[in-house]
Write an enzyme that holds these catalytic residues in place. Sequence first.
Site, PDB file in Angstrom:
ATOM      1  N   GLY A  71     -10.731  -2.440  -2.053  1.00 31.03           N
ATOM      2  CA  GLY A  71      -9.518  -1.884  -2.623  1.00 31.03           C
ATOM      3  C   GLY A  71      -9.110  -2.700  -3.822  1.00 31.03           C
ATOM      4  CD  GLN A 120      -6.011  -6.964  -6.117  1.00 30.80           C
ATOM      5  OE1 GLN A 120      -6.139  -5.855  -5.617  1.00 30.80           O
ATOM      6  NE2 GLN A 120      -6.800  -7.975  -5.822  1.00 30.80           N
ATOM      7  CD  GLU A 151      -6.112  -3.193  -1.922  1.00 28.12           C
ATOM      8  OE1 GLU A 151      -5.535  -3.501  -2.989  1.00 28.12           O
ATOM      9  OE2 GLU A 151      -7.058  -3.858  -1.459  1.00 28.12           O
TER      10      GLU A 151
END
Length: 181
Positions: free
Chosen positions: A48, A53, A144
């Site tokens: 994921g 990120q 996530e």
Amino acid sequence: MILKVARLGFPSLRTEASPVPADRIKSKEFQRLIDDMIETMYEYNGVGLAAPQVHLPIQLAVLEVHDHPRYPDMPEVPLTVLINPVVTILDRTLVEEWEGCLSVPDLRGRVPRFKHLRVTALGRDAEMAEIVASDFHARVIQHETDHLKGEVYLDRMPDMRALGFLQEWQRFMLKPEKQEE
Ligand SMILES: [Zn+2]
């Protein structure tokens, strides 16, 4: 295009992500961002990837598990795009498993996660979708969606002694029965 992955310490990883305006989703630029995030997830063998990120504090994440080299024994998870996800926990039983994160490279830690959940989110078509997931699938969704709250798996660890570098983890921390699999 493969995107640069932010590492722990970069502010977007500690920022509560903003919702994506629904009318932005179908724009060429946003669709390209989704494609780039999927490509980046594949490149770095992630299961994921969340927008914080890749340095963007917005509520977007992608996930997929398919013949995964890092998780060969885990059930497959279809390619999913989550925009503005809302998670409802359906079973609060905690299951502990090892996790890693592309933004916390080379480490593995043991993290309790809820067993069963429902997530409602917009997809890349800007339509609302609902997914019910359990165990590993539910774990990936929790990992996530935590990123979208500015949280990482380290924050969820009750015992930091269950944290190790990948190489040492493989040698000394993984349970023997798992090594044989
Ligand atoms: Zn992560």
